[in-house]
Design a protein around this motif. Structure first.
Motif, PDB file in Angstrom:
ATOM      1  N   ASP A 179       3.488  -2.015  -0.087  1.00 46.54           N
ATOM      2  CA  ASP A 179       2.468  -2.338   0.927  1.00 46.54           C
ATOM      3  C   ASP A 179       1.422  -1.219   0.948  1.00 46.54           C
ATOM      4  O   ASP A 179       1.422  -0.357   1.817  1.00 46.54           O
ATOM      5  CB  ASP A 179       3.132  -2.489   2.291  1.00 46.54           C
ATOM      6  CG  ASP A 179       2.148  -2.940   3.363  1.00 46.54           C
ATOM      7  OD1 ASP A 179       1.107  -3.517   2.997  1.00 46.54           O
ATOM      8  OD2 ASP A 179       2.419  -2.683   4.549  1.00 46.54           O
ATOM      9  N   TYR A 180       0.518  -1.245  -0.004  1.00 44.75           N
ATOM     10  CA  TYR A 180      -0.420  -0.147  -0.214  1.00 44.75           C
ATOM     11  C   TYR A 180      -1.590  -0.170   0.771  1.00 44.75           C
ATOM     12  O   TYR A 180      -1.994  -1.212   1.273  1.00 44.75           O
ATOM     13  CB  TYR A 180      -0.970  -0.198  -1.644  1.00 44.75           C
ATOM     14  CG  TYR A 180      -1.716  -1.477  -1.967  1.00 44.75           C
ATOM     15  CD1 TYR A 180      -3.089  -1.581  -1.740  1.00 44.75           C
ATOM     16  CD2 TYR A 180      -1.055  -2.581  -2.492  1.00 44.75           C
ATOM     17  CE1 TYR A 180      -3.777  -2.750  -2.021  1.00 44.75           C
ATOM     18  CE2 TYR A 180      -1.737  -3.761  -2.785  1.00 44.75           C
ATOM     19  CZ  TYR A 180      -3.099  -3.833  -2.546  1.00 44.75           C
ATOM     20  OH  TYR A 180      -3.778  -5.003  -2.826  1.00 44.75           O
ATOM     21  N   ASP A 181      -2.141   1.030   1.012  1.00 46.00           N
ATOM     22  CA  ASP A 181      -3.397   1.168   1.741  1.00 46.00           C
ATOM     23  C   ASP A 181      -4.569   1.224   0.766  1.00 46.00           C
ATOM     24  O   ASP A 181      -5.683   0.857   1.102  1.00 46.00           O
ATOM     25  CB  ASP A 181      -3.404   2.471   2.560  1.00 46.00           C
ATOM     26  CG  ASP A 181      -2.429   2.435   3.708  1.00 46.00           C
ATOM     27  OD1 ASP A 181      -2.194   1.353   4.243  1.00 46.00           O
ATOM     28  OD2 ASP A 181      -1.892   3.505   4.057  1.00 46.00           O
ATOM     29  N   HIS A 182      -4.267   1.728  -0.456  1.00 46.51           N
ATOM     30  CA  HIS A 182      -5.339   1.947  -1.417  1.00 46.51           C
ATOM     31  C   HIS A 182      -4.774   1.919  -2.834  1.00 46.51           C
ATOM     32  O   HIS A 182      -3.620   2.292  -3.063  1.00 46.51           O
ATOM     33  CB  HIS A 182      -6.017   3.304  -1.169  1.00 46.51           C
ATOM     34  CG  HIS A 182      -7.361   3.435  -1.816  1.00 46.51           C
ATOM     35  ND1 HIS A 182      -8.518   2.968  -1.249  1.00 46.51           N
ATOM     36  CD2 HIS A 182      -7.732   3.981  -3.010  1.00 46.51           C
ATOM     37  CE1 HIS A 182      -9.550   3.230  -2.043  1.00 46.51           C
ATOM     38  NE2 HIS A 182      -9.089   3.832  -3.130  1.00 46.51           N
ATOM     39  N   LYS A 244     -10.374  -1.198  -0.748  1.00 44.75           N
ATOM     40  CA  LYS A 244      -9.048  -0.656  -1.042  1.00 44.75           C
ATOM     41  C   LYS A 244      -8.894  -0.221  -2.495  1.00 44.75           C
ATOM     42  O   LYS A 244      -7.789   0.097  -2.940  1.00 44.75           O
ATOM     43  CB  LYS A 244      -7.968  -1.701  -0.716  1.00 44.75           C
ATOM     44  CG  LYS A 244      -7.738  -1.912   0.777  1.00 44.75           C
ATOM     45  CD  LYS A 244      -6.515  -2.776   1.011  1.00 44.75           C
ATOM     46  CE  LYS A 244      -6.200  -2.890   2.498  1.00 44.75           C
ATOM     47  NZ  LYS A 244      -4.956  -3.675   2.736  1.00 44.75           N
ATOM     48  N   LYS A 275      -5.305   7.236   4.407  1.00 42.67           N
ATOM     49  CA  LYS A 275      -4.590   6.373   3.465  1.00 42.67           C
ATOM     50  C   LYS A 275      -3.189   6.946   3.260  1.00 42.67           C
ATOM     51  O   LYS A 275      -3.015   7.978   2.629  1.00 42.67           O
ATOM     52  CB  LYS A 275      -5.321   6.303   2.123  1.00 42.67           C
ATOM     53  CG  LYS A 275      -6.800   5.952   2.230  1.00 42.67           C
ATOM     54  CD  LYS A 275      -7.028   4.549   2.750  1.00 42.67           C
ATOM     55  CE  LYS A 275      -8.508   4.201   2.719  1.00 42.67           C
ATOM     56  NZ  LYS A 275      -8.791   2.854   3.247  1.00 42.67           N
ATOM     57  N   LYS A 276      -2.205   6.274   3.813  1.00 41.16           N
ATOM     58  CA  LYS A 276      -0.841   6.794   3.773  1.00 41.16           C
ATOM     59  C   LYS A 276      -0.033   6.263   2.598  1.00 41.16           C
ATOM     60  O   LYS A 276       0.954   6.871   2.188  1.00 41.16           O
ATOM     61  CB  LYS A 276      -0.118   6.441   5.086  1.00 41.16           C
ATOM     62  CG  LYS A 276      -0.764   7.026   6.332  1.00 41.16           C
ATOM     63  CD  LYS A 276      -0.752   8.558   6.298  1.00 41.16           C
ATOM     64  CE  LYS A 276      -1.326   9.149   7.571  1.00 41.16           C
ATOM     65  NZ  LYS A 276      -1.349  10.626   7.539  1.00 41.16           N
ATOM     66  N   LYS A 277      -0.441   5.119   2.062  1.00 42.01           N
ATOM     67  CA  LYS A 277       0.329   4.486   0.974  1.00 42.01           C
ATOM     68  C   LYS A 277      -0.591   4.229  -0.207  1.00 42.01           C
ATOM     69  O   LYS A 277      -1.449   3.346  -0.160  1.00 42.01           O
ATOM     70  CB  LYS A 277       0.967   3.187   1.476  1.00 42.01           C
ATOM     71  CG  LYS A 277       2.032   3.418   2.563  1.00 42.01           C
ATOM     72  CD  LYS A 277       2.454   2.140   3.229  1.00 42.01           C
ATOM     73  CE  LYS A 277       1.418   1.657   4.214  1.00 42.01           C
ATOM     74  NZ  LYS A 277       1.898   0.488   5.016  1.00 42.01           N
TER      75      LYS A 277
END
Length: 343
Positions: A179-182, A244, A275-277
């Motif tokens: 589950d990416y942020d970027h 993203k 951006k945490k992930k």
């Protein structure tokens, strides 16, 4: 008789300073890698860099070395063996640098009666320090040692729809449970002057993005344009959100401006922007190597987390994926039967 020569970067024979030093010497003394006059290159490489770099690089290689050997070599050999099973043509593997040389691979083909070779630089993009130096070296060895051979070169394939499909499928699988942020597309870096030197018009490339919007023959040899184009094509294929996705360039030497933004700076910037992930892709390589496994998968993770990031994933290169093997086999088949190659 037709045959195929696959060529990748190369690797030291072992992760020791003793073996890393001659490998780095051959690599860095290549005038298309460090493109300065030979005397200055000799001073820089043999008088300065090789005095300390082999020990440092050997430590990095030890971190990623497999029981079977160098990951780049092992993966390339596995890929080659799979391609062999998909075609009736002789297929040989050579490396631009190191003991598994292009000359040895050509000799292998020559002994099998091959006199018509398809040269496949295993680089999606054109750059003088990667694709171009492979082509030049292969042609030199062919003309010097196998003058009766004919050689045809597979063009850079960064933009081919069938390649983008395989690359995008690989990336989609890597993102499936993350589950990416970027998503950061990190490409191998080169000095900005290489872009200008590779511009056949001598005036088109501005290295600011504006020239990429103007159709030009310069795009055929512009590494920067081709990298950004790859990102855009994959982004469109997968339907990734514009905000993203970004592109950066890794690995650089001090002293000269290299392509920006720098990947290590992006790790810090993205983390500080919340951006945490982060998922990182390295599309300049088709095989995982020191730059992907150590610099990105290991050091990149540390840099991102130290800057405040929480979850980090490096998505592997195509390596020996079956769909990548099938694609290469189809290109070879088209050349064998119809003399058709991607353009």
């Amino acid at each position: 008789m037709k045959g195929v020569l696959l060529v990748n970067l190369g690797s030291p024979d072992s992760p020791t300073a003793k073996d890393v030093k001659p490998y780095l010497d051959e690599f860095l003394m290549d005038k298309r890698v460090i493109d300065v006059p030979k005397l200055l290159r000799n001073i820089l490489v043999r008088g300065i860099i090789l005095q300390t770099r082999p020990k440092k690089s050997a430590k990095a290689y030890k971190k990623i070395w497999w029981e079977e050997g160098s990951p780049l070599i092992v993966i390339s050999e596995r890929f080659t063996e799979k391609v062999r099973k998909k075609t009736e043509l002789p297929v040989a593997l050579g490396m631009r640098y190191g003991s598994l040389s292009i000359k040895k691979a050509l000799d292998e083909l020559d002994k099998k009666g091959v006199d018509d070779v398809l040269l496949v630089p295993l680089y999606p993009h054109y750059a003088m320090s990667s694709y171009e130096t492979v082509v030049v070296k292969a042609l030199e060895d062919q003309q010097n040692y196998f003058p009766s051979m004919k050689m045809t070169t597979l063009p850079a394939f960064y933009h081919r729809p069938e390649y983008i499909k395989v690359l995008s499928t690989s990336i989609a699988e890597g993102l499936k449970d993350f589950d990416y942020d970027h998503v950061l597309f990190s490409y191998h870096g080169i000095p900005e002057r290489h872009i200008r030197k590779s511009d056949p018009t001598r005036f088109h490339c501005k290295i600011d993005g504006s020239c990429c919007k103007i159709n030009s023959v310069a795009h055929h040899t512009c590494y920067r344009h081709q990298c950004y184009e790859t990102t855009e094509l994959v982004k469109a294929f997968l339907g990734l959100d514009e905000d993203k996705v970004s592109t950066s360039f890794q690995s650089r030497l001090a002293g000269d401006p290299w392509l920006k933004p720098y990947t290590d700076f992006e790790f810090e910037r993205l983390a500080k922007e919340g951006k945490k992930k982060l998922a990182v892709i390295t599309p300049a390589f088709v095989s995982d190597c020191l730059e992907t496994l150590e610099e990105i998968a290991m050091e990149g993770k540390e840099q991102f987390e130290e800057a405040g990031g929480e979850h980090y994933k490096h998505i592997s290169c195509l390596n020996e994926r079956d769909d990548w093997v099938e694609l290469m086999a189809s290109w070879i088949s088209n050349w064998e039967t119809k003399n058709l190659l991607p353009v």
